[in-house]
Design a protein around this motif. Structure first.
Motif, mmCIF file in Angstrom:
data_model
loop_
_atom_site.group_PDB
_atom_site.id
_atom_site.type_symbol
_atom_site.label_atom_id
_atom_site.label_comp_id
_atom_site.label_asym_id
_atom_site.label_seq_id
_atom_site.Cartn_x
_atom_site.Cartn_y
_atom_site.Cartn_z
ATOM 1 N N MET A 1 0.851 -1.202 0.000
ATOM 2 C CA MET A 1 0.000 0.000 0.000
ATOM 3 C C MET A 1 0.880 1.242 0.000
ATOM 4 O O MET A 1 1.852 1.321 0.734
ATOM 5 C CB MET A 1 -0.902 -0.001 1.244
ATOM 6 N N THR A 2 0.569 2.220 -0.798
ATOM 7 C CA THR A 2 1.394 3.417 -0.898
ATOM 8 C C THR A 2 1.167 4.316 0.290
ATOM 9 O O THR A 2 0.181 4.231 0.996
ATOM 10 C CB THR A 2 1.045 4.192 -2.187
ATOM 11 N N ALA A 3 2.137 5.251 0.484
ATOM 12 C CA ALA A 3 2.014 6.190 1.595
ATOM 13 C C ALA A 3 0.782 7.040 1.460
ATOM 14 O O ALA A 3 0.081 7.323 2.414
ATOM 15 C CB ALA A 3 3.278 7.073 1.667
ATOM 16 N N LYS A 4 0.480 7.427 0.210
ATOM 17 C CA LYS A 4 -0.698 8.264 0.006
ATOM 18 C C LYS A 4 -1.972 7.504 0.314
ATOM 19 O O LYS A 4 -2.906 8.024 0.900
ATOM 20 C CB LYS A 4 -0.724 8.778 -1.435
ATOM 21 N N ALA A 5 -2.016 6.212 -0.058
ATOM 22 C CA ALA A 5 -3.197 5.408 0.202
ATOM 23 C C ALA A 5 -3.398 5.195 1.692
ATOM 24 O O ALA A 5 -4.511 5.078 2.166
ATOM 25 C CB ALA A 5 -3.091 4.070 -0.502
ATOM 26 N N LYS A 6 -2.285 5.103 2.445
ATOM 27 C CA LYS A 6 -2.398 4.879 3.871
ATOM 28 C C LYS A 6 -2.876 6.125 4.608
ATOM 29 O O LYS A 6 -3.482 6.023 5.663
ATOM 30 C CB LYS A 6 -1.052 4.435 4.442
ATOM 31 N N LEU A 7 -2.567 7.291 4.063
ATOM 32 C CA LEU A 7 -2.888 8.523 4.772
ATOM 33 C C LEU A 7 -4.379 8.722 4.956
ATOM 34 O O LEU A 7 -4.853 8.925 6.055
ATOM 35 C CB LEU A 7 -2.300 9.716 4.021
ATOM 36 N N ALA A 11 -6.373 9.030 8.631
ATOM 37 C CA ALA A 11 -6.742 10.380 9.042
ATOM 38 C C ALA A 11 -8.256 10.560 9.069
ATOM 39 O O ALA A 11 -8.801 11.172 9.993
ATOM 40 C CB ALA A 11 -6.102 11.403 8.097
ATOM 41 N N LEU A 12 -8.934 10.015 8.066
ATOM 42 C CA LEU A 12 -10.388 10.168 8.021
ATOM 43 C C LEU A 12 -11.069 9.362 9.111
ATOM 44 O O LEU A 12 -12.074 9.807 9.690
ATOM 45 C CB LEU A 12 -10.914 9.763 6.641
ATOM 46 N N ALA A 13 -10.543 8.169 9.419
ATOM 47 C CA ALA A 13 -11.131 7.383 10.501
ATOM 48 C C ALA A 13 -10.945 8.077 11.842
ATOM 49 O O ALA A 13 -11.866 8.116 12.674
ATOM 50 C CB ALA A 13 -10.505 5.984 10.531
ATOM 51 N N TYR A 183 -11.148 1.082 9.148
ATOM 52 C CA TYR A 183 -9.948 1.873 8.843
ATOM 53 C C TYR A 183 -9.288 2.443 10.100
ATOM 54 O O TYR A 183 -8.483 3.367 10.016
ATOM 55 C CB TYR A 183 -10.312 3.008 7.883
ATOM 56 N N TRP A 184 -9.633 1.907 11.274
ATOM 57 C CA TRP A 184 -9.001 2.402 12.504
ATOM 58 C C TRP A 184 -7.484 2.349 12.384
ATOM 59 O O TRP A 184 -6.921 1.343 11.934
ATOM 60 C CB TRP A 184 -9.395 1.550 13.697
ATOM 61 N N PRO A 185 -6.788 3.409 12.796
ATOM 62 C CA PRO A 185 -5.320 3.330 12.858
ATOM 63 C C PRO A 185 -4.910 2.303 13.908
ATOM 64 O O PRO A 185 -5.556 2.182 14.953
ATOM 65 C CB PRO A 185 -4.908 4.752 13.262
ATOM 66 N N ASN A 186 -3.855 1.551 13.640
ATOM 67 C CA ASN A 186 -3.417 0.499 14.568
ATOM 68 C C ASN A 186 -1.899 0.508 14.680
ATOM 69 O O ASN A 186 -1.214 -0.390 14.190
ATOM 70 C CB ASN A 186 -3.914 -0.866 14.086
ATOM 71 N N PRO A 187 -1.352 1.554 15.350
ATOM 72 C CA PRO A 187 0.103 1.631 15.484
ATOM 73 C C PRO A 187 0.598 0.681 16.565
ATOM 74 O O PRO A 187 -0.179 0.073 17.299
ATOM 75 C CB PRO A 187 0.322 3.086 15.908
#
Length: 387
Positions: A1-7, A11-13, A183-187
């Motif tokens: 997945m590209t950086a742009k696709a990940k952003l 961010a929206l979630a 699409y929750w961020p999961n760091p």
């Protein structure tokens, strides 16, 4: 997945979390306030007290948010709090008295505090560094988007009564939850902690200004709709328009704040946003004889400055603390919440003591905002790890 696709999903979630937990759960209450008073659910002072309980719950959520994110994982914490928001809206649909409503408004605040403390840093952690400024503006613009959405939805729902309005808001948050959760961020959990061997840099100017902004923004965040309805005799259409303008101003302030802070530095941006906040509170104090033009100016300026300063402060935290910015941001969120909880209760008491005089609470907000501007003017020109 590209950086742009990940952003965009992350961010929206995260923005959906703030849209629900702050934009709807907190600011959606503002147009509900006068309707609840007119329907006899609460008195004017009681309505202000419910706003204070929401601030108190937010404080507890901000205090426990990072720990909850570490214990449950970010997606688990976000799911828990979105579910709590839905439950709190449903519970407020029953006229159980002031104590019942206070408990559930406090729990809604708790959910919002956790979402604010966890979702923003988590999204920042999974977004490429070059895109974090834009991501910060996008996710914090959820607050203004939620305020604008609530300004449109609440008057429509209130046509069926106060109970239906609460239930409708629960359904709205549930739909947002279902759309955002894939699409929750999961760091990594470690991103929510201070990097090993790194001390948290001091940032008195950033935290001090943010705290005073928080205190000064309590009147616009709680009493704006009541000022319009009971103070200026405004109708439902104008009151809804005011809160739409507040939300749109907040979106503009957050998006613009993150971008401008990245270009000119956090401190000049903080000064500019605080000057707008002072102007907003001054406009709200204009006499009723000026018609509604002053309110139409105060509402978007309040959203632009008070909510937009969140994005500027988030940028300032990155500028000051670098890898430790999540911890500094958590500290700023806790101080913001503590200040608003204390100020909320104090202004509710002032409102009661003054006989529901809006000039008393908005005048206090103006003084506190001016103090915040003074702190910003005394600060260093640019943030640095030693500032």
């Amino acid at each position: 997945m590209t950086a742009k696709a990940k952003l965009h999903p992350a961010a929206l979630a995260a923005g959906a979390c703030l849209l629900s937990g702050i934009g709807l759960a907190r600011f959606g209450y503002v147009p509900m306030f006068p309707a609840m008073v007119e329907a006899g659910w609460v008195g004017g002072a009681g309505g202000g007290l419910l706003g204070a309980y929401n601030f108190a719950g937010y404080l507890l959520g901000a205090l426990l948010g990072r720990r909850l994110g570490q214990r449950l994982g970010v997606p688990g914490a976000l799911d828990l709090c979105m579910g709590l928001l839905v439950l709190s809206f449903l519970a407020c649909g029953w006229q159980g008295g002031l104590a019942w409503l206070a408990v559930w408004r406090g729990l809604a605040g708790f959910g919002g505090g956790v979402l604010m403390a966890v979702s923003g840093p988590a999204a920042q952690a999974v977004v490429p560094p070059a895109q974090r400024g834009l991501a910060g503006g996008v996710l914090t613009s959820g607050v203004g988007g939620g305020a604008a959405l609530g300004a449109v939805a609440v008057p429509l729902l209130l046509q069926g009564g106060v109970a239906l309005a609460w239930i409708g808001m629960a359904a709205l948050v549930a739909l947002i939850w279902l759309a955002a959760r894939p699409y929750w961020p999961n760091p990594q959990v470690a991103t929510l902690a201070l990097p090993r061997g790194q001390a948290l840099p001091p940032a008195w100017w950033l935290l001090g200004t943010y705290v005073l902004s928080a205190a000064g923004m309590v009147p616009p965040m709680v009493y704006t709709a009541d000022l319009a309805v009971r103070g200026h005799g405004a109708g439902a259409v104008l009151t809804g328009l005011l809160w739409v303008l507040f939300g749109l101003g907040a979106v503009a302030g957050t998006l613009g704040g993150g971008v401008l802070a990245g270009r000119i530095g956090a401190m000049p941006a903080v000064r500019l946003w605080m000057a707008f906040q002072v102007a907003a509170l001054a406009a709200a104090l204009a006499p009723a004889g000026w018609g509604n033009w002053a309110l139409l100016l105060a509402a978007p300026l309040s959203g632009f400055s008070g909510v937009g300063l969140t994005a500027v402060t988030l940028a300032g935290a990155r500028e000051v603390a670098g890898p430790a910015s999540a911890v500094l941001w958590a500290r700023a969120t806790v101080l913001y919440a503590l200040t608003q909880a204390c100020t909320g209760f104090l202004l509710a008491a002032l409102f009661r003591w003054s006989g529901d005089q809006h000039a008393a609470v908005f005048g206090a907000g103006l003084v506190l905002s001016a103090m915040g501007l003074a702190v910003a003017l005394l600060a260093p020109r640019r943030a640095s790890p030693s500032s």
